[in-house]
Scaffold this motif. Structure first.
Motif, PDB file in Angstrom:
ATOM      1  N   LEU A 264      21.559 -19.681  18.806  1.00  0.00           N
ATOM      2  CA  LEU A 264      22.442 -20.755  19.274  1.00  0.00           C
ATOM      3  C   LEU A 264      22.006 -22.104  18.696  1.00  0.00           C
ATOM      4  O   LEU A 264      22.844 -22.929  18.341  1.00  0.00           O
ATOM      5  CB  LEU A 264      22.463 -20.801  20.808  1.00  0.00           C
TER       6      LEU A 264
ATOM      7  N   ARG B 125      20.643 -22.659  15.820  1.00  0.00           N
ATOM      8  CA  ARG B 125      21.122 -22.751  14.436  1.00  0.00           C
ATOM      9  C   ARG B 125      22.621 -23.002  14.400  1.00  0.00           C
ATOM     10  O   ARG B 125      23.104 -23.821  13.626  1.00  0.00           O
ATOM     11  CB  ARG B 125      20.790 -21.463  13.666  1.00  0.00           C
ATOM     12  N   CYS B 126      23.351 -22.304  15.267  1.00  0.00           N
ATOM     13  CA  CYS B 126      24.816 -22.430  15.237  1.00  0.00           C
ATOM     14  C   CYS B 126      25.279 -23.817  15.669  1.00  0.00           C
ATOM     15  O   CYS B 126      26.281 -24.318  15.194  1.00  0.00           O
ATOM     16  CB  CYS B 126      25.433 -21.366  16.126  1.00  0.00           C
ATOM     17  N   TYR B 127      24.533 -24.430  16.596  1.00  0.00           N
ATOM     18  CA  TYR B 127      24.960 -25.725  17.138  1.00  0.00           C
ATOM     19  C   TYR B 127      24.126 -26.893  16.611  1.00  0.00           C
ATOM     20  O   TYR B 127      24.237 -27.994  17.130  1.00  0.00           O
ATOM     21  CB  TYR B 127      24.926 -25.683  18.684  1.00  0.00           C
ATOM     22  N   ASP B 128      23.286 -26.660  15.594  1.00  0.00           N
ATOM     23  CA  ASP B 128      22.458 -27.730  15.030  1.00  0.00           C
ATOM     24  C   ASP B 128      21.634 -28.413  16.127  1.00  0.00           C
ATOM     25  O   ASP B 128      21.655 -29.634  16.273  1.00  0.00           O
ATOM     26  CB  ASP B 128      23.325 -28.787  14.326  1.00  0.00           C
TER      27      ASP B 128
END
Lengths: 410, 410
Positions: B182, B184-187
């Motif tokens: 998560l 990585r996906c949401y920075d």
């Protein structure tokens, strides 16, 4: 010239990134110091945001790492948020430093225009950035999950989109495509879900679309289950839903506002004369007040020969980027600048999977052909900024998963 | 016998579904009328819910359509919610009909036991059904999306799990595995995320685990970034977070309660004598008050030879299902029943990807080997209820995507 001219570019949207890429290509070593400032490490394609907002495409397909587009040995990149522009003293105040410039390019984009409608700013979401569309996508899916916990709350399954113009239409088309997938995933009866597209104007789709294309487009949408409330302004937005001009209240846990944009408020704060936040620029896209400041994209207003402002969109911003880069090169070389000449090619609005309508100069397109054309326009832009490899990465070998279940982006 | 005996089974959890499947196999045509009532059209594997709750597996891998498990020509299935059980008049009141029975099997599962801690019922989520885990998964991901819109709200990235026993530990292990994905996906910077596992007891993991396995398990968890607050009861849960027994308040937008369960409250309302909602059943798993009522799974309490109740879990429920089905066949054939004899095989608790600890009678297992054993236990159950095809579908060719982006389930 005593010293190397300093060029500062604010914003890596369509206008800013194209200006940077063109400057990088055209300037000779040592001719100018170029600095690009952006609040994210990535550039994103605003025209593609309707898909990740609805969840029909991954948000990583709508963004590109700036480091992959520019050569940081030639252009200095600063990840920061602009606090204030000071055109009188030719400087820009960032979060943790101040930059001085000889030439400034402002491409700081837009903000939602809520026309003073109460509650919109507080309770409506808008399609404007990677963060905001990731949020909308998750919010929509969360409503399905919440509904299954509280099945009396039908408002969780009501989605109101305020604004049926270009962005509103493109988003609604994708959302209508996404709903059946979410219904299957969450065991929800599709007949309970409502998508209501509200607009004060009497017709949906962009205002320059011919009547027959508008009818075609609205038919496509209605077949997907979209309800229109046209000639109906939103009077107020509350945490419970929206109050319409006709006195009806729609209970909805999701309200998305796409009713209009205005230029970034930093311009007005900096002392530029603005109309709806936009600066009416001169022939060479400069501020009439501060001729060392170029203003492009949604912050700028360019008048058509008919005397009306051109709509702010990606197409004009990209062409402005080319023009400004060329004129900056002319400026540092002490050559005369060339006025901006907008070549308006037309508009294609997506209506969801495999459907679109468009007007290219005078030629009308619709259906699969228009949808393919839309893809070609997207591909052309990716090619323009990043060549074949970028088209490959974002459109061919693109991220498939919607949710946070993958390991790399960009 | 004058007429065909009517058997009604309430609940298609572990106990109810196994009873149904075994009755279907053992009863001859016309020997009894069997009706199974369940509020969903699917059976779900409670022991697998920690994965879809964290988002490390798709919820469809934790459920099976009941129509795929039973033959509806032999067993009548009713999708309905039980409103009331009336053992005095031998009937069950559903949402829209009343069923009369000669034999009743109650396998209505459990409810969260909140021990009267204020706010837990209102503000904490619990891992109890497909709906609730789909909600938890979306809630967790939504918090990441919200954080990116309001980066000052660090509480969006704080996840408190109350209860560090079996379910709490298994969920925390998965959640800790999910967080980096998560992020990585949401920075999001992973160092901003906190997972805090709180328990009033001085040790984590199930109470029957030996000390060295508990230490091993807690080490695994801590390496993944889990913080423990042990010997610390939760005093109150509020919309802003949890107040701990030591006076500290943890601001957290997500609180998940796995501190205990009690039997379904319908039993107490029906006049059964209960302890924490569970009925202490006789040797043949019947209510001492109403001998035509069999009670299994989390609604029942079976005493061990040591005089303490066996923990309610899938293992005992499945064995109870076998026993009740056999005894129902004996009953309709007027033969004597056989008492229930629990064969406790042990416990394996997952600690996330590739890690587990377990105790099989006296043998300890840990690490990859224990994780594999856990998978074998899951596979064995699927085989038991649905044969090889079900193992294939749920564990080998299983649903991969987490989000609502696929077209078929089950």
């Amino acid at each position: 010239m005593a010293k190397t001219p300093r060029i500062v570019i604010l914003g890596a949207g369509y206008g800013g990134i194209v200006t940077s890429i063109r400057l990088q290509k055209k300037l000779r070593a040592g001719e100018a110091e170029v600095t690009l400032v952006n609040k994210h490490v990535y550039h994103y394609m605003t025209t593609h945001l309707h898909m990740p907002a609805a969840g029909t495409d991954h948000h990583d397909n709508a963004r590109v790492r700036i480091a992959d587009l520019i050569d940081e040995r030639k252009i200095h990149f600063i990840k920061s948020t602009v606090q204030r522009v000071d055109p009188v003293h030719k400087r820009v105040i960032l979060e943790d430093q101040t930059l001085e410039y000889d030439y400034l390019v402002i491409g700081l984009g837009s903000e939602a225009e809520t026309f003073g409608i109460p509650g919109l700013k507080e309770y409506a979401m808008s399609i404007k950035s990677i963060n905001s569309v990731r949020f909308i996508r998750q919010h929509v899916e969360y409503m399905f999950a919440k509904y299954k916990m509280e099945p009396q709350r039908k408002d969780y399954l009501t989605f109101v989109v305020g604004g049926a113009g270009f962005t509103g239409t493109e988003f609604v088309g994708e959302l209508a495509d996404r709903i059946p997938v979410l219904c299957r995933c969450y065991d929800v009866d599709p007949s309970l879900v409502r998508i209501i597209n509200v607009d004060a104007s009497p017709a949906a789709l962009p205002p320059d679309m011919p009547v027959d294309l508008v009818e075609y487009g609205m038919d496509v949408m209605r077949r997907k289950g979209v309800q229109y409330k046209l000639s109906t302004p939103i009077r107020e937005c509350t945490p419970e839903g929206v109050l319409l001009g006709d006195g009806h209240f729609i209970r909805a846990a999701t309200v998305i506002w796409s009713g209009g944009v205005r230029g970034n408020s930093l311009l007005e704060k900096a002392g530029f004369e603005v109309q709806r936040g936009r600066v009416r620029v001169d022939d060479c896209l400069r501020s009439p007040q501060f001729p060392h400041v170029f203003i492009i994209g949604d912050c700028s207003m360019v008048m058509s020969p008919e005397g009306t402002p051109y709509p702010a969109n990606a197409q004009i911003a990209v062409q402005q980027g080319y023009n400004v880069a060329r004129n900056l090169v002319c400026s540092v070389r002490m050559r005369p600048m060339q006025p901006f000449d907008y070549d308006y090619k037309g508009t294609v609005a997506s209506l969801g999977r495999g459907e679109a309508v468009g007007l290219l100069k005078v030629k009308k397109v619709k259906g699969r052909k228009a949808a393919l054309l839309k893809k070609l326009i997207d591909a052309r832009y990716l090619y323009l900024i990043g060549g074949i490899p970028l088209v490959w990465k974002k459109m061919i070998f693109k991220q498939g998963a919607i949710s946070g279940n993958h390991h790399v982006w960009m």
